[in-house]
Design an enzyme around this catalytic site. Sequence first.
Site, mmCIF file in Angstrom:
data_model
loop_
_atom_site.group_PDB
_atom_site.id
_atom_site.type_symbol
_atom_site.label_atom_id
_atom_site.label_comp_id
_atom_site.label_asym_id
_atom_site.label_seq_id
_atom_site.Cartn_x
_atom_site.Cartn_y
_atom_site.Cartn_z
ATOM 1 N N LYS A 111 0.829 -1.210 0.000
ATOM 2 C CA LYS A 111 0.000 0.000 0.000
ATOM 3 C C LYS A 111 0.860 1.255 0.000
ATOM 4 O O LYS A 111 0.534 2.246 -0.643
ATOM 5 C CB LYS A 111 -0.943 0.015 1.217
ATOM 6 N N LYS A 194 -6.263 -16.636 -12.861
ATOM 7 C CA LYS A 194 -7.581 -16.847 -12.266
ATOM 8 C C LYS A 194 -8.500 -15.658 -12.509
ATOM 9 O O LYS A 194 -8.048 -14.573 -12.895
ATOM 10 C CB LYS A 194 -7.451 -17.152 -10.786
ATOM 11 N N LYS A 197 -11.401 -9.403 -10.175
ATOM 12 C CA LYS A 197 -11.966 -8.101 -10.527
ATOM 13 C C LYS A 197 -10.894 -7.231 -11.187
ATOM 14 O O LYS A 197 -11.113 -6.664 -12.255
ATOM 15 C CB LYS A 197 -12.469 -7.436 -9.248
#
Length: 331
Positions: A111, A194, A197
């Site tokens: 982050k 896979k 989103k």
Amino acid sequence: MEKVVSGIRPTGNLHLGNYFGAVKSFVKMQDEYDCLFFIADWHSLTTHPKPENIRESAKTILAEYLACGIDPEKAGIYIQSDVKEVLELYLYFNMNAYLGELERVTSFKEKVRKQPDNVNAGLLTYPTLMAADILMHKADKVPVGKDQEQNMEMARLFARRFNRIYGVEYFKEPESFHFSDKAVKIPGLDGSGKMGKSEGNAIYLIDDEATIRKKVMRAVTDSGPAEPNQQKPEPIQNLFTLMEVVSDKSTYDYFNDKYNTCAIRYGDMKKQLAEDINAFCAPIRNRITDIQSNEEYMRKVAATGAEKARESARKTLCEVREIIGFRTTAL
Ligand code: TRP
């Protein structure tokens, strides 16, 4: 009965990958354990979402999980910010969490790289809030993705440390339950990897028939098998994997046979796959719409879930306050 607690990050609509991963394992666990599931809307504040997005995404996730089979008669489902008790435990754990160890958490470091202008204290203390979520209810098992393992280790560390500091055997170390170990990995439609989103290759449970067809027809394929019974390259295997989970076995066998005899027409296979995905999603999609239009029902479910969570949270807090040395329990 063993307790299960898990938090759901409210990051948009559920796709087939989520369905066959987290959602399916939650639905199964509600029959076997005393479950509490919650929408982690406080955690989502670390990235400063807009108020209307917070409101909307909590509702969407709630409706989608209910539509997928989370049964409020069996499991408690609540919104994290409705159960304020957890903040007190968060504060206590923060007092025993050290800057160095929090800074070393991989997701924190990521982050910091991704949002260098917003390295806030909530981001740093994400693992202590998560530990409070879990330990508040004395969870035995926590169904999570593999990416959450470090946070789970921190939760166990905070449990042990609390016990050591106060000389008690109070918190039990919660066990991770990796649903990805058990589940079929749902591939995306872009040939490799896979469904996700952020990968932009997902079929969502709320996609309508035309959208599903469009996405499936665009899926990556190749020029066809060169010899009988050859191994399927990844993009083709992916279509078969999807077919395996949504279609009848006879349909799967039919196209598998066509592939093995070099007689496959990917266009036909995709048409069938799109149809079967739609047949699979349609009832869920309808339930999502029904549930979303019934605000009263959703409010009731969330209120009941929150009450159940609050009950167990209050009990823990009373005991924790006692252990720490606070005697006034005006809860
Ligand atoms: N960190 C989890 C995720 O990103 C969400 C979460 C928050 C959670 N609190 C939790 C998961 C407690 C399990 C238990 O997916």
